[in-house]
Structures are given as C-alpha cells and as structure tokens.
Scaffold this active site. Sequence first.
Site, short mmCIF file in Angstrom:
data_model
loop_
_atom_site.label_atom_id
_atom_site.label_comp_id
_atom_site.label_asym_id
_atom_site.label_seq_id
_atom_site.Cartn_x
_atom_site.Cartn_y
_atom_site.Cartn_z
N SER A 59 2.57 -4.98 -4.80
CA SER A 59 1.84 -6.23 -5.03
C SER A 59 2.12 -6.81 -6.41
O SER A 59 2.42 -8.00 -6.56
CB SER A 59 0.33 -5.99 -4.86
OG SER A 59 0.01 -5.63 -3.54
N GLU A 117 -3.69 -11.04 -11.19
CA GLU A 117 -4.19 -10.05 -10.23
C GLU A 117 -5.60 -9.58 -10.55
O GLU A 117 -6.47 -9.54 -9.69
CB GLU A 117 -3.28 -8.84 -10.20
CG GLU A 117 -1.98 -9.04 -9.47
CD GLU A 117 -1.24 -7.72 -9.34
OE1 GLU A 117 -1.47 -7.02 -8.33
OE2 GLU A 117 -0.45 -7.40 -10.23
N ASP A 158 2.45 -1.55 -13.46
CA ASP A 158 3.40 -2.11 -12.50
C ASP A 158 3.99 -3.43 -12.97
O ASP A 158 5.18 -3.69 -12.79
CB ASP A 158 2.72 -2.31 -11.14
CG ASP A 158 2.24 -1.02 -10.53
OD1 ASP A 158 2.74 0.05 -10.94
OD2 ASP A 158 1.36 -1.07 -9.65
N GLY A 211 0.79 -1.23 0.00
CA GLY A 211 0.00 0.00 0.00
C GLY A 211 0.82 1.26 0.00
O GLY A 211 0.31 2.33 0.33
N SER A 212 2.09 1.17 -0.39
CA SER A 212 2.97 2.35 -0.32
C SER A 212 3.07 3.10 -1.63
O SER A 212 3.70 4.15 -1.69
CB SER A 212 4.37 1.93 0.14
OG SER A 212 4.93 0.96 -0.73
N GLY A 213 2.47 2.59 -2.70
CA GLY A 213 2.42 3.33 -3.95
C GLY A 213 3.57 3.10 -4.90
O GLY A 213 3.73 3.83 -5.87
N LEU A 214 4.38 2.06 -4.67
CA LEU A 214 5.51 1.77 -5.55
C LEU A 214 5.28 0.49 -6.37
O LEU A 214 6.21 -0.04 -6.97
CB LEU A 214 6.81 1.63 -4.74
CG LEU A 214 7.26 2.86 -3.96
CD1 LEU A 214 8.57 2.58 -3.23
CD2 LEU A 214 7.40 4.08 -4.85
N GLY A 215 4.04 0.02 -6.37
CA GLY A 215 3.73 -1.17 -7.15
C GLY A 215 4.13 -2.47 -6.49
O GLY A 215 4.48 -3.44 -7.18
#
Length: 341
Positions: free
Chosen positions: A116, A148, A160, A110-114
């Site tokens: 998952s 996904e 991503d 959930g940190s925004g760097l892709g």
Amino acid sequence: MIYRSKAPLRIGLAGGGTDVSPYSDLYGGAILNATISLYARASIEPLSDGKIVFESADRREQLSYDAVYPLPLDGKLDILKGVINRIHKDYGGLPSCGFRLTTYVDAPPGSGLGTSSTLVVAVLGAFAEWLKLPLGEYDMAHLAYSIEREDLQQAGGKQDQYAATFGGVNFMEFYGGDKVIVNPLRIKEVHLHELENNLVLFYTSTSRLSSTIISEQQKNVTDKKDDSIAAMHHLKEQAVMMKEALLRGTIDKIGDILDYGFEYKKQMAKGITNPQLDEIYEAARKAGASGGKISGAGGGGFMIFYCPKNTRFKVVDALSSFGGDVKRYTFTHHGIQTWSI
C-alpha cells in the site's frame, strides 16, 4: 504524453514494528530493510473530457469520476484518491482536462511487503513527473506517510514509504516529531549475492489486515504493557545486530538473528502468528533453515527464511507441501524511478 513511475517493494529484515508511533516517538525505533525487484507501478495519461479514470489492473477495478475535487473517499480505491486530493490541496490544483491513472502492484495487498505504501509513493512519483512537483526523497516519503496515516487514517509505520523512495539496503532510525534518518549501507556485492541466494521468500497464499495487528501494538505501548514494550526494545537491538552482520560479512549469522527477532515479534501483539504459520516455520527449520520471520505486521502474507550453504533447495521442497509460492527476486539499488514518453 504518458507519465510513468515504479517503486520497489521491500523485505523487512530486522526491527519491524519499531517504526510505529507511539513507540518510535517515545523510545526511538530502528529498522533494517532491503528493496527487491517487485514493484508498484503507476501511469498517468492526460485526457480531454474532464474525467478522472482509475484502472487498478492487478485488482481488476475501474472507476470514473468528474474532475471535481476533492474526490469522495467511499471505500473504493481510496488510497489513489487520497493522493490526488492531497496533491490538489498542496500544489494549487490539478488540470481540469482529466486523466487516466493506471496502477499495478507485483504482490497482493496484505502480503507484508509494503504494497500500500509503495503504491502511494509510485502514484506520487507519476504526478511529480507530470506536474514537475518539487519533491526530494525525504519530502516524497514524508508526504506519502502523511497521506496514509493522517488523511486516510490508516494505521501503520513509516518504513515502507522511505524504503520505496530511497531504495537499496538501509538502516533507518525513527524518532519523535516525525524525524526519520535513512542510512544507506555500503555492503559488498559478494555478501549481497550470498544473502540473495540464501534468503527464500515464500508467499503463504494468505493475506491479513495489518491495521488490526498494528492498532493492538499501538495500544500495548499506550497502555504501558511491559512485555510488549520489552519485545520492541529487543527488535530494535536486532536491527543493529543485522546491520553489523551485513557490514562485516558474517552472513550466516543472519538466520539466528532472524529467529531471535521472530521470537520477540510474536510478543508485540496477538495475531502476528497462528498455527498454520508456525507449522510452516517449523517445517522450514527442520529442512535446514536457520531462522526466518513473517514479513510485515504478521498474520499472513510472505515469510522469509535464511537457508545456509545449499539448504535452500530442501527448504523450498518442504514448503511446497503448504500450497504457497516461492517468489524469485533480486535486491535493487534504486528507489522510485519516473519517466515520460
């Protein structure tokens, strides 16, 4: 034998959100991103007891199942089980001996760097190394996307998976029918060094559920909300502006381009920003940053700020009062890498 892989996380520089259906299907999307020296890692060790053991080292979670497929999707490390179930389905089954799958991601979920999507690519890479799967770059990225978005029904875009697979600085185009074109950019090293020096990556110590924001963004397109769709058009233009600045070496324009995009990104859906993030943004601007953005879907996680000349030191000092963490990184030229020992 141990079969390993690592795939790089990414910074989205421009166009974020235009890779999400149905916008990309209807209008075509464009994104510019760059991979960095933070990774998702996966290791597979074959076992002889018919067990499948999951060890998510960064999340401190461990699970064990009998090697009977498909594995249950019960909310516990489903992203790993989704990869295994798809490989079992598409490639004629997995060895009955069992295996241990160990994973680690260098940034929080959930940190925004892709994180998952990059983890899915890393796990696919480890299995491809073990089972000698015939997966090219486009094949692997599309398979990760399909796992996904289709198998696990997780809302999100396409960038991503392709960033993690290809690596480097890429201008990506997205069209209907899952058509994706990855255009690697040949940027002079001096310009990359300057961008790396001037771009501050700041973790706000918060995370968010990106699927909530993305689902609203998708609904706004489906409902034909003119303001949201117009904002996405502007973000697609931003990706072209960013590409030209990087290729021409007009690096100090990047702050203004980031600021331009951030203003429009906030119009795509609710929750992309909040009072705390706005306060962080304004503090960075006051300290000398010429622009910035929230990484990923928004709502929390990492933010990036472009700091021209030598302003990064004042900006970092200003950000320290918010209790987050400035993350050091370098740009990477490689995507997914696999090996065995």
